[in-house]
Design a protein around this motif. Structure first.
Motif, PDB file in Angstrom:
ATOM      1  N   LYS A 116      -7.077   8.070  29.702  1.00  0.00           N
ATOM      2  CA  LYS A 116      -6.885   9.244  28.841  1.00  0.00           C
ATOM      3  C   LYS A 116      -5.456   9.767  28.964  1.00  0.00           C
ATOM      4  O   LYS A 116      -4.817  10.095  27.954  1.00  0.00           O
ATOM      5  CB  LYS A 116      -7.874  10.351  29.206  1.00  0.00           C
ATOM      6  N   ARG A 117      -4.961   9.865  30.192  1.00  0.00           N
ATOM      7  CA  ARG A 117      -3.578  10.325  30.404  1.00  0.00           C
ATOM      8  C   ARG A 117      -2.590   9.387  29.717  1.00  0.00           C
ATOM      9  O   ARG A 117      -1.624   9.822  29.086  1.00  0.00           O
ATOM     10  CB  ARG A 117      -3.262  10.424  31.900  1.00  0.00           C
ATOM     11  N   PHE A 118      -2.847   8.090  29.813  1.00  0.00           N
ATOM     12  CA  PHE A 118      -1.970   7.109  29.181  1.00  0.00           C
ATOM     13  C   PHE A 118      -1.939   7.313  27.660  1.00  0.00           C
ATOM     14  O   PHE A 118      -0.876   7.322  27.057  1.00  0.00           O
ATOM     15  CB  PHE A 118      -2.428   5.683  29.517  1.00  0.00           C
ATOM     16  N   ILE A 119      -3.098   7.510  27.068  1.00  0.00           N
ATOM     17  CA  ILE A 119      -3.179   7.713  25.612  1.00  0.00           C
ATOM     18  C   ILE A 119      -2.435   8.991  25.220  1.00  0.00           C
ATOM     19  O   ILE A 119      -1.675   9.000  24.248  1.00  0.00           O
ATOM     20  CB  ILE A 119      -4.650   7.757  25.138  1.00  0.00           C
ATOM     21  N   GLU A 120      -2.613  10.053  25.987  1.00  0.00           N
ATOM     22  CA  GLU A 120      -1.930  11.307  25.700  1.00  0.00           C
ATOM     23  C   GLU A 120      -0.415  11.143  25.757  1.00  0.00           C
ATOM     24  O   GLU A 120       0.314  11.695  24.940  1.00  0.00           O
ATOM     25  CB  GLU A 120      -2.392  12.404  26.677  1.00  0.00           C
ATOM     26  N   GLU A 121       0.066  10.365  26.728  1.00  0.00           N
ATOM     27  CA  GLU A 121       1.504  10.113  26.848  1.00  0.00           C
ATOM     28  C   GLU A 121       2.048   9.329  25.675  1.00  0.00           C
ATOM     29  O   GLU A 121       3.216   9.468  25.315  1.00  0.00           O
ATOM     30  CB  GLU A 121       1.792   9.360  28.142  1.00  0.00           C
ATOM     31  N   GLN A 122       1.216   8.504  25.061  1.00  0.00           N
ATOM     32  CA  GLN A 122       1.646   7.652  23.941  1.00  0.00           C
ATOM     33  C   GLN A 122       1.730   8.431  22.630  1.00  0.00           C
ATOM     34  O   GLN A 122       2.392   8.010  21.701  1.00  0.00           O
ATOM     35  CB  GLN A 122       0.722   6.452  23.778  1.00  0.00           C
ATOM     36  N   GLU A 123       1.022   9.539  22.555  1.00  0.00           N
ATOM     37  CA  GLU A 123       0.982  10.309  21.313  1.00  0.00           C
ATOM     38  C   GLU A 123       2.237  11.106  21.075  1.00  0.00           C
ATOM     39  O   GLU A 123       2.987  11.478  21.824  1.00  0.00           O
ATOM     40  CB  GLU A 123      -0.240  11.236  21.301  1.00  0.00           C
TER      41      GLU A 123
END
Length: 119
Positions: free
Chosen positions: A112-119
């Motif tokens: 989830k943290r990784f996805i948030e960083e990608q946005e």
């Protein structure tokens, strides 16, 4: 580009060294392989565009250096895997991993943290 399991042994040695590796260094790290086998495998990796080679002096010793990084190879193989097994759908891959309970709660939080960083 597909690297065989035995060719991968050479690539891992070179990636771990993070620089140039000589034929003799490869032979030291691969005691179960003959020098001619190592040279043949390295030649295949050169043909595949994974390594470059430089002859040292007048001897038969070569220095090998990776042209492709471990991360680049992993990315290419992952894309090919998703394309061939999951018809190009990363969502299908992730769904399969979730169904098989391959993720822990900590893994999911990290994802989830990784996805948030990608946005």
């Amino acid at each position: 580009m597909k690297i065989s399991e035995t060719e991968m042994e050479i690539m891992k040695i070179i990636w771990d060294k993070n620089g140039k590796v000589t034929t003799s260094e490869l032979a030291d790290k691969m005691p179960d392989k003959k020098l001619t086998t190592i040279s043949t495998l390295a030649g295949r990796l050169i043909d595949k565009g994974c390594l470059k080679s430089e002859k040292i002096g007048r001897s038969h010793v070569h220095e090998y250096e990776a042209i492709i990084s471990e991360q680049e190879y992993q990315a290419m193989q992952t894309k090919e895997f998703v394309k061939s097994i999951y018809r190009g759908s990363a969502k299908s891959l992730i769904s399969a991993l979730f169904r098989d309970e391959a993720f822990t709660k900590a893994d999911i939080d990290e994802f989830k943290r990784f996805i948030e960083e990608q946005e």
